[in-house]
Design a protein around this motif. Structure first.
Motif, PDB file in Angstrom:
ATOM      1  N   ASP A  75      -4.483  13.956   9.595  1.00 54.67           N
ATOM      2  CA  ASP A  75      -4.558  14.846   8.433  1.00 54.67           C
ATOM      3  C   ASP A  75      -5.806  15.721   8.422  1.00 54.67           C
ATOM      4  N   GLY A  76      -7.009  15.136   8.536  1.00 57.42           N
ATOM      5  CA  GLY A  76      -8.231  15.944   8.565  1.00 57.42           C
ATOM      6  C   GLY A  76      -8.906  16.105   7.216  1.00 57.42           C
ATOM      7  N   TYR A  77      -9.047  15.004   6.501  1.00 56.55           N
ATOM      8  CA  TYR A  77      -9.692  15.046   5.185  1.00 56.55           C
ATOM      9  C   TYR A  77     -11.199  15.265   5.285  1.00 56.55           C
ATOM     10  N   GLU A  78     -11.771  15.872   4.242  1.00 55.44           N
ATOM     11  CA  GLU A  78     -13.198  16.158   4.205  1.00 55.44           C
ATOM     12  C   GLU A  78     -14.043  14.881   4.224  1.00 55.44           C
ATOM     13  N   SER A  79     -13.462  13.772   3.804  1.00 56.44           N
ATOM     14  CA  SER A  79     -14.191  12.498   3.800  1.00 56.44           C
ATOM     15  C   SER A  79     -14.674  12.118   5.197  1.00 56.44           C
ATOM     16  N   LEU A  80     -14.033  12.649   6.221  1.00 57.82           N
ATOM     17  CA  LEU A  80     -14.436  12.337   7.589  1.00 57.82           C
ATOM     18  C   LEU A  80     -15.783  12.977   7.927  1.00 57.82           C
ATOM     19  N   TYR A  81     -16.044  14.122   7.341  1.00 54.67           N
ATOM     20  CA  TYR A  81     -17.351  14.760   7.545  1.00 54.67           C
ATOM     21  C   TYR A  81     -18.442  13.936   6.868  1.00 54.67           C
ATOM     22  N   GLU A  82     -18.121  13.431   5.692  1.00 51.93           N
ATOM     23  CA  GLU A  82     -19.101  12.682   4.909  1.00 51.93           C
ATOM     24  C   GLU A  82     -19.371  11.293   5.478  1.00 51.93           C
ATOM     25  N   TYR A  83     -18.344  10.633   5.991  1.00 46.53           N
ATOM     26  CA  TYR A  83     -18.492   9.234   6.394  1.00 46.53           C
ATOM     27  C   TYR A  83     -18.281   8.958   7.889  1.00 46.53           C
ATOM     28  N   ALA A  84     -17.240   9.518   8.486  1.00 48.57           N
ATOM     29  CA  ALA A  84     -16.970   9.238   9.908  1.00 48.57           C
ATOM     30  C   ALA A  84     -17.987   9.916  10.814  1.00 48.57           C
ATOM     31  N   TYR A  85     -18.401  11.111  10.450  1.00 47.27           N
ATOM     32  CA  TYR A  85     -19.350  11.883  11.257  1.00 47.27           C
ATOM     33  C   TYR A  85     -20.688  11.152  11.425  1.00 47.27           C
ATOM     34  N   PRO A  86     -21.336  10.686  10.340  1.00 46.60           N
ATOM     35  CA  PRO A  86     -22.588   9.939  10.510  1.00 46.60           C
ATOM     36  C   PRO A  86     -22.413   8.654  11.317  1.00 46.60           C
ATOM     37  N   THR A  87     -21.287   7.980  11.121  1.00 48.20           N
ATOM     38  CA  THR A  87     -21.031   6.739  11.868  1.00 48.20           C
ATOM     39  C   THR A  87     -20.866   7.022  13.350  1.00 48.20           C
ATOM     40  N   ALA A  88     -20.139   8.076  13.684  1.00 44.23           N
ATOM     41  CA  ALA A  88     -19.935   8.443  15.096  1.00 44.23           C
ATOM     42  C   ALA A  88     -21.264   8.720  15.780  1.00 44.23           C
ATOM     43  N   LYS A  89     -22.149   9.431  15.087  1.00 44.32           N
ATOM     44  CA  LYS A  89     -23.459   9.748  15.661  1.00 44.32           C
ATOM     45  C   LYS A  89     -24.329   8.490  15.786  1.00 44.32           C
ATOM     46  N   LYS A  90     -24.312   7.675  14.754  1.00 42.76           N
ATOM     47  CA  LYS A  90     -25.133   6.461  14.747  1.00 42.76           C
ATOM     48  C   LYS A  90     -24.699   5.484  15.834  1.00 42.76           C
ATOM     49  N   GLN A  91     -23.386   5.293  15.970  1.00 42.82           N
ATOM     50  CA  GLN A  91     -22.857   4.340  16.949  1.00 42.82           C
ATOM     51  C   GLN A  91     -22.570   4.979  18.305  1.00 42.82           C
ATOM     52  N   GLU A 121     -19.003  22.088  13.347  1.00 39.00           N
ATOM     53  CA  GLU A 121     -20.194  21.250  13.498  1.00 39.00           C
ATOM     54  C   GLU A 121     -19.852  19.912  14.142  1.00 39.00           C
ATOM     55  N   MET A 122     -18.762  19.302  13.689  1.00 43.49           N
ATOM     56  CA  MET A 122     -18.358  17.998  14.245  1.00 43.49           C
ATOM     57  C   MET A 122     -17.965  18.140  15.707  1.00 43.49           C
ATOM     58  N   HIS A 123     -17.228  19.197  16.024  1.00 42.75           N
ATOM     59  CA  HIS A 123     -16.829  19.447  17.413  1.00 42.75           C
ATOM     60  C   HIS A 123     -18.044  19.672  18.302  1.00 42.75           C
ATOM     61  N   ASP A 124     -18.986  20.494  17.818  1.00 40.86           N
ATOM     62  CA  ASP A 124     -20.166  20.831  18.612  1.00 40.86           C
ATOM     63  C   ASP A 124     -21.105  19.646  18.813  1.00 40.86           C
ATOM     64  N   SER A 125     -20.973  18.616  17.977  1.00 37.46           N
ATOM     65  CA  SER A 125     -21.809  17.417  18.120  1.00 37.46           C
ATOM     66  C   SER A 125     -21.494  16.653  19.400  1.00 37.46           C
ATOM     67  N   GLY A 126     -20.282  16.876  19.930  1.00 37.66           N
ATOM     68  CA  GLY A 126     -19.858  16.165  21.131  1.00 37.66           C
ATOM     69  C   GLY A 126     -19.168  14.839  20.849  1.00 37.66           C
TER      70      GLY A 126
END
Length: 244
Positions: A75-91, A121-126
């Protein structure tokens, strides 16, 4: 020894949807649960894959990768930017999001979808790749196809799907700079004509709602996935992945 070999021969694909502080849906999970699950997956020795790596595995390659896993969102909900994005970077975990591209930046129902800037931004993070969840056909398209009682290439739904997938690919390419190569069929509904339409529009890896794991070399057009629900815990997610 058998377990380590088996882990290298199968690929589980997890599918998440929404991340909410107060869960309102069975396909949502809390930020805390999501982060703990991803952390546990990493600590259990799994190797998160990209879509191209997934395609390689499904085509018979990636034989030296330990415990491969693919983490996806529909789906692509905005919640992924708020929560999944920081987790992906941290882990430091790769993830893939299948976007309903007509809803980018909009709030058509109960929540807002990712906007173009967030996707870029999420895409460019790698850490994030983006695939299609159709442009504006998030429905049981197979049911519409069957309603015409025409089970061949002359069914008008096929042309509708071709146009929709072309729009989806063009929309994503305009945002992230590259054409998407993966698609997740809404509700997992598809047939051979839908598959052909997706291939014609450059989609090389097709994800379904068929439950189960994928064997190496099992092919790229009917990828099975494992849903994560609001009831799942760290232990149940690891169990779904086959971890002992």
């Amino acid at each position: 020894l058998w377990l380590s070999k088996a882990f290298g021969e199968t690929l589980p694909v997890l599918v998440y949807h929404h991340i909410q502080k107060k869960v309102t849906s069975d396909v949502s999970c809390t930020p805390e649960n999501f982060e703990s699950q991803i952390k546990a997956i990493k600590e259990a020795g799994f190797t998160p894959l990209s879509i191209s790596e997934t395609a390689e595995f499904l085509s018979g390659g990636l034989k030296d990768t330990k415990k491969p896993v693919l983490i996806t969102f529909d789906d692509g909900y905005e919640s992924l930017y708020e929560y999944a994005y920081p987790t992906a970077k941290k882990q430091q975990v790769k993830m893939t999001i299948f976007v309903i591209t007509a809803r980018i930046g909009k709030k058509p129902q109960f929540t807002r979808y990712l906007n173009k800037e967030q996707i870029k931004e999420m895409h460019d993070s790698g850490y994030f790749e983006f695939g299609s969840h159709t442009h504006d056909l998030h429905t049981d398209t197979l049911r519409i196809f069957d309603a015409f009682k025409i089970s061949d290439n002359s069914n008008p739904v096929i042309e509708l799907i071709k146009k929709d997938l072309a729009s989806s690919a063009e929309t994503l390419k305009a945002v992230i700079g590259t054409a998407p190569i993966s698609i997740a069929w809404p509700y997992g509904k598809f047939n051979e004509y839908f598959t052909e339409a997706a291939v014609q529009n450059g989609f090389k890896v097709h994800f379904t709602s068929i439950a189960g794991t994928n064997k190496r070399g099992s092919g790229v057009y009917k990828v099975k996935r494992i849903p994560v629900t609001a009831r799942d815990t760290v232990f149940s997610v690891l169990k779904k992945l086959g971890h002992r």
